[in-house]
Design a protein around this motif. Structure first.
Motif, PDB file in Angstrom:
ATOM      1  N   SER A  52       7.693  17.057  -0.533  1.00  0.00           N
ATOM      2  CA  SER A  52       8.160  18.009   0.403  1.00  0.00           C
ATOM      3  C   SER A  52       9.151  18.827  -0.362  1.00  0.00           C
ATOM      4  CB  SER A  52       8.454  17.694   1.868  1.00  0.00           C
ATOM      5  OG  SER A  52       9.238  16.483   1.960  1.00  0.00           O
ATOM      6  N   LEU A  53      10.268  17.854  -0.912  1.00  0.00           N
ATOM      7  CA  LEU A  53      11.392  18.499  -1.540  1.00  0.00           C
ATOM      8  C   LEU A  53      11.139  19.231  -2.928  1.00  0.00           C
ATOM      9  CD1 LEU A  53      14.300  15.809  -0.453  1.00  0.00           C
ATOM     10  CD2 LEU A  53      13.730  18.012   0.506  1.00  0.00           C
TER      11      LEU A  53
ATOM     12  N   LYS B 105      13.125  12.435  12.347  1.00  0.00           N
ATOM     13  CA  LYS B 105      13.912  13.665  12.087  1.00  0.00           C
ATOM     14  C   LYS B 105      13.422  14.658  11.056  1.00  0.00           C
ATOM     15  CE  LYS B 105      18.713  12.501  13.229  1.00  0.00           C
ATOM     16  NZ  LYS B 105      19.401  11.456  12.635  1.00  0.00           N
ATOM     17  N   MET B 106      12.876  14.030   9.956  1.00  0.00           N
ATOM     18  CA  MET B 106      12.441  14.726   8.748  1.00  0.00           C
ATOM     19  C   MET B 106      11.266  15.457   9.105  1.00  0.00           C
ATOM     20  SD  MET B 106      12.814  11.955   5.439  1.00  0.00           S
ATOM     21  CE  MET B 106      10.829  12.541   5.154  1.00  0.00           C
ATOM     22  N   ARG B 107      10.568  14.978  10.040  1.00  0.00           N
ATOM     23  CA  ARG B 107       9.202  15.940  10.353  1.00  0.00           C
ATOM     24  C   ARG B 107       9.620  16.729  11.691  1.00  0.00           C
ATOM     25  NH1 ARG B 107       8.283  11.535   7.993  1.00  0.00           N
ATOM     26  NH2 ARG B 107       6.379  11.321   6.572  1.00  0.00           N
ATOM     27  N   GLY B 108      10.619  16.813  12.044  1.00  0.00           N
ATOM     28  CA  GLY B 108      10.941  17.559  13.217  1.00  0.00           C
ATOM     29  C   GLY B 108      10.130  17.306  14.402  1.00  0.00           C
TER      30      GLY B 108
ATOM     31  N   GLY C  49       0.803  -1.119  -0.022  1.00  0.00           N
ATOM     32  CA  GLY C  49       0.190  -0.013  -0.082  1.00  0.00           C
ATOM     33  C   GLY C  49       0.833   1.226   0.103  1.00  0.00           C
ATOM     34  N   ASP C  50       0.227   2.417   0.101  1.00  0.00           N
ATOM     35  CA  ASP C  50       0.766   3.886  -0.077  1.00  0.00           C
ATOM     36  C   ASP C  50       0.085   4.773   0.552  1.00  0.00           C
ATOM     37  OD1 ASP C  50       2.979   3.357  -2.321  1.00  0.00           O
ATOM     38  OD2 ASP C  50       1.028   2.742  -2.917  1.00  0.00           O
ATOM     39  N   ARG C  51       0.716   5.585   1.333  1.00  0.00           N
ATOM     40  CA  ARG C  51       0.103   6.477   2.193  1.00  0.00           C
ATOM     41  C   ARG C  51      -0.508   7.492   1.035  1.00  0.00           C
ATOM     42  NH1 ARG C  51       4.577   8.223   6.500  1.00  0.00           N
ATOM     43  NH2 ARG C  51       5.270   6.245   7.243  1.00  0.00           N
ATOM     44  N   PRO C  52      -1.734   7.697   1.245  1.00  0.00           N
ATOM     45  CA  PRO C  52      -2.381   8.898   0.388  1.00  0.00           C
ATOM     46  C   PRO C  52      -2.024  10.452   0.721  1.00  0.00           C
ATOM     47  CG  PRO C  52      -4.061   7.883   1.634  1.00  0.00           C
ATOM     48  CD  PRO C  52      -2.732   7.307   1.981  1.00  0.00           C
ATOM     49  N   THR C  53      -0.901  10.618   0.404  1.00  0.00           N
ATOM     50  CA  THR C  53      -0.347  12.363   1.081  1.00  0.00           C
ATOM     51  C   THR C  53      -0.202  12.992  -0.312  1.00  0.00           C
ATOM     52  OG1 THR C  53       1.716  11.385   1.428  1.00  0.00           O
ATOM     53  CG2 THR C  53       0.449  11.455   3.426  1.00  0.00           C
ATOM     54  N   GLY C  54      -0.107  12.383  -1.400  1.00  0.00           N
ATOM     55  CA  GLY C  54       0.169  13.164  -2.635  1.00  0.00           C
ATOM     56  C   GLY C  54      -0.214  12.091  -3.667  1.00  0.00           C
TER      57      GLY C  54
ATOM     58  N   THR D 246      19.292   0.323  -8.907  1.00  0.00           N
ATOM     59  CA  THR D 246      19.419   1.777  -8.584  1.00  0.00           C
ATOM     60  C   THR D 246      17.992   2.164  -8.630  1.00  0.00           C
ATOM     61  OG1 THR D 246      19.400   1.504 -11.144  1.00  0.00           O
ATOM     62  CG2 THR D 246      21.329   1.828 -10.158  1.00  0.00           C
ATOM     63  N   ALA D 247      16.870   1.364  -8.750  1.00  0.00           N
ATOM     64  CA  ALA D 247      15.538   1.661  -8.606  1.00  0.00           C
ATOM     65  C   ALA D 247      14.979   1.688  -7.135  1.00  0.00           C
ATOM     66  CB  ALA D 247      14.689   1.051  -9.319  1.00  0.00           C
ATOM     67  N   ARG D 248      15.995   1.117  -6.223  1.00  0.00           N
ATOM     68  CA  ARG D 248      15.527   1.037  -4.918  1.00  0.00           C
ATOM     69  C   ARG D 248      15.232   2.410  -4.184  1.00  0.00           C
ATOM     70  NH1 ARG D 248      18.127  -4.672  -2.544  1.00  0.00           N
ATOM     71  NH2 ARG D 248      17.219  -5.853  -4.474  1.00  0.00           N
ATOM     72  N   ARG D 249      16.203   3.219  -4.578  1.00  0.00           N
ATOM     73  CA  ARG D 249      15.845   4.545  -4.113  1.00  0.00           C
ATOM     74  C   ARG D 249      16.049   5.614  -5.251  1.00  0.00           C
ATOM     75  NH1 ARG D 249      16.975   6.323   2.016  1.00  0.00           N
ATOM     76  NH2 ARG D 249      15.488   4.203   2.095  1.00  0.00           N
ATOM     77  N   LEU D 250      14.767   5.991  -5.940  1.00  0.00           N
ATOM     78  CA  LEU D 250      15.495   6.943  -7.021  1.00  0.00           C
ATOM     79  C   LEU D 250      15.449   8.407  -6.599  1.00  0.00           C
ATOM     80  CD1 LEU D 250      14.967   6.654 -10.002  1.00  0.00           C
ATOM     81  CD2 LEU D 250      12.799   7.852  -9.793  1.00  0.00           C
ATOM     82  N   PRO D 251      16.502   9.127  -6.915  1.00  0.00           N
ATOM     83  CA  PRO D 251      16.721  10.423  -6.314  1.00  0.00           C
ATOM     84  C   PRO D 251      15.765  11.121  -7.050  1.00  0.00           C
ATOM     85  CG  PRO D 251      18.373   9.938  -8.124  1.00  0.00           C
ATOM     86  CD  PRO D 251      17.595   8.436  -7.658  1.00  0.00           C
ATOM     87  N   GLY D 252      15.763  12.340  -6.349  1.00  0.00           N
ATOM     88  CA  GLY D 252      14.723  13.551  -7.191  1.00  0.00           C
ATOM     89  C   GLY D 252      15.587  14.087  -8.400  1.00  0.00           C
TER      90      GLY D 252
END
Ligand code: TRP
Length: 363
Positions: free
Chosen positions: A206-207, A118-121, A8-13, A190-196
């Motif tokens: 958010s970035l 951390k990311m969310r402060g 599943g995915d979080r529906p945040t965007g 390389t697809a495991r974490r695709l950079p922006g």
């Protein structure tokens, strides 16, 4: 015991290319291969609310966006059950019981939770308790449906570890009801974490460095054109670096030899293109134009399908409602077994009632 796929995915965007290579592409393949007994894909709105409690409207709006992305990407409600997490009360129930089987310090050590805090402060005192507990809720998502296989990105591995520990604890203490799941990582490393598009570690809304599955061809070109490459590759003839160069990372993730034959026949494959870039004499623009073609080639059919589905939005909600009802049937069955194993099936246990009656009759 059959093979059950759940993810599943979080529906945040809206979903982006990172979601696509990280899991969506694989899900569609798995669905079409049909080499499993059941497949569930769901929108994790409960999890999304754990760090968006004050913004429920965002989640509400994105349910339909994610549903459209799923359908456009090729998930087929006839072959896989699409549902909404919050509409399955059995998930909340199972979460409550699983929380007894894991310690606070175990959850604190979860590296994905740590990064997200951390990311969310949320440092120190401000971590919402629901957010802190979401790995347990995720374990319930997986185990309520007795999933054996969870196609997901690498960042989900710590969640799967907690889940397996919980399954072992539960089965050992109560009865062997739950099933230990395995993660299924993307095959392309390389697809495991695709950079922006800015070259930063991760594609994330958010970035502001995402290419969305619903982006128009024009959006995609604007984003690819301004993509981060190699800051040392200034003049055409300078030797270039392909490592850490987002254009090449994307080509690693998406391009095939066939794409070269179709769009860039001067090169047989990506290795040849990389060699030329490293030697010098190959411009960024040429690589970007190729990447743009590669991306639009698979995004275009999705755009067409999305436009079709957008014509009948009430039907999308219907699909989700039906899927949710089907998922609930499975969840209710598992909860019957869980309650029995946990000795809290008071009203279903005629033997218990008889024994108690007897015990009190003898007083
Ligand atoms: N944590 C996942 C994410 O952030 C979403 C998710 C929730 C999930 N429950 C799950 C993924 C169960 C796989 C299985 O993308």
């Amino acid at each position: 015991m059959g093979k059950v796929i759940l993810t599943g995915d979080r529906p945040t965007g809206k979903l982006h290319l990172g979601h696509y290579v990280g899991s969506l592409r694989r899900r569609v393949q798995l669905q079409n291969q049909g080499d499993f007994d059941r497949m569930f894909v769901f929108m994790a709105d409960v999890q999304a609310l754990t760090d968006n409690a004050d913004n429920p409207e965002k989640i509400r709006q994105n349910i339909i966006e994610v549903a459209l992305d799923y359908l456009a990407a090729g998930l087929d409600p006839e072959k896989c059950t699409l549902f909404i997490q919050s509409q399955i009360p059995e998930l909340a129930e199972l979460t409550t019981y699983l929380m007894n089987l894991v310690s606070v310090s175990r959850v604190q050590r979860n590296p994905t939770v740590k990064t997200e805090v951390k990311m969310r402060g949320f440092e120190g005192e401000s971590i919402p308790l629901g957010f802190f507990c979401y790995p347990v809720s995720q374990a319930a998502d997986i185990t309520l449906f007795k999933a054996t296989t969870v196609p997901a990105g690498e960042d989900q591995e710590p969640m799967l570890e907690v889940t397996r520990e919980l399954v072992r604890r539960f089965n050992q203490i109560y009865a062997p009801v739950l099933v230990e799941p395995n993660i299924m990582l993307p095959e392309n490393l390389t697809a495991r974490r695709l950079p922006g598009t800015d070259g930063k570690e991760k594609m994330s809304k958010s970035l502001g460095n995402c290419i969305y599955l619903s982006d128009t061809a024009d959006d995609v070109w604007q984003k690819v054109r301004s993509m981060y490459t190699d800051p040392e590759h200034v003049n055409l003839n300078d030797p270039g670096h392909v490592e850490g160069n987002a254009v090449f990372t994307y080509l690693d993730a998406f391009s095939t030899d066939e794409d070269f034959a179709n769009f860039l026949p001067e090169y047989q494959n990506l290795d040849e293109l990389k060699d030329h870039y490293r030697r010098g004499g190959l411009g960024d623009m040429k690589c970007k134009k190729f990447l743009n073609q590669v991306l639009n080639q698979f995004l275009e059919p999705m755009r067409v399908r999305r436009a079709e589905f957008e014509k009948d939005i009430p039907e999308i909600y219907n699909i989700l409602k039906k899927g949710t009802e089907q998922a609930r049937e499975v969840g209710a069955q598992t909860m019957d077994e869980v309650r029995k194993a946990m000795r809290i099936d008071y009203f279903n246990d005629a033997e218990l009632i008889r024994q108690q009656a007897e015990k009190f009759a003898q007083k």
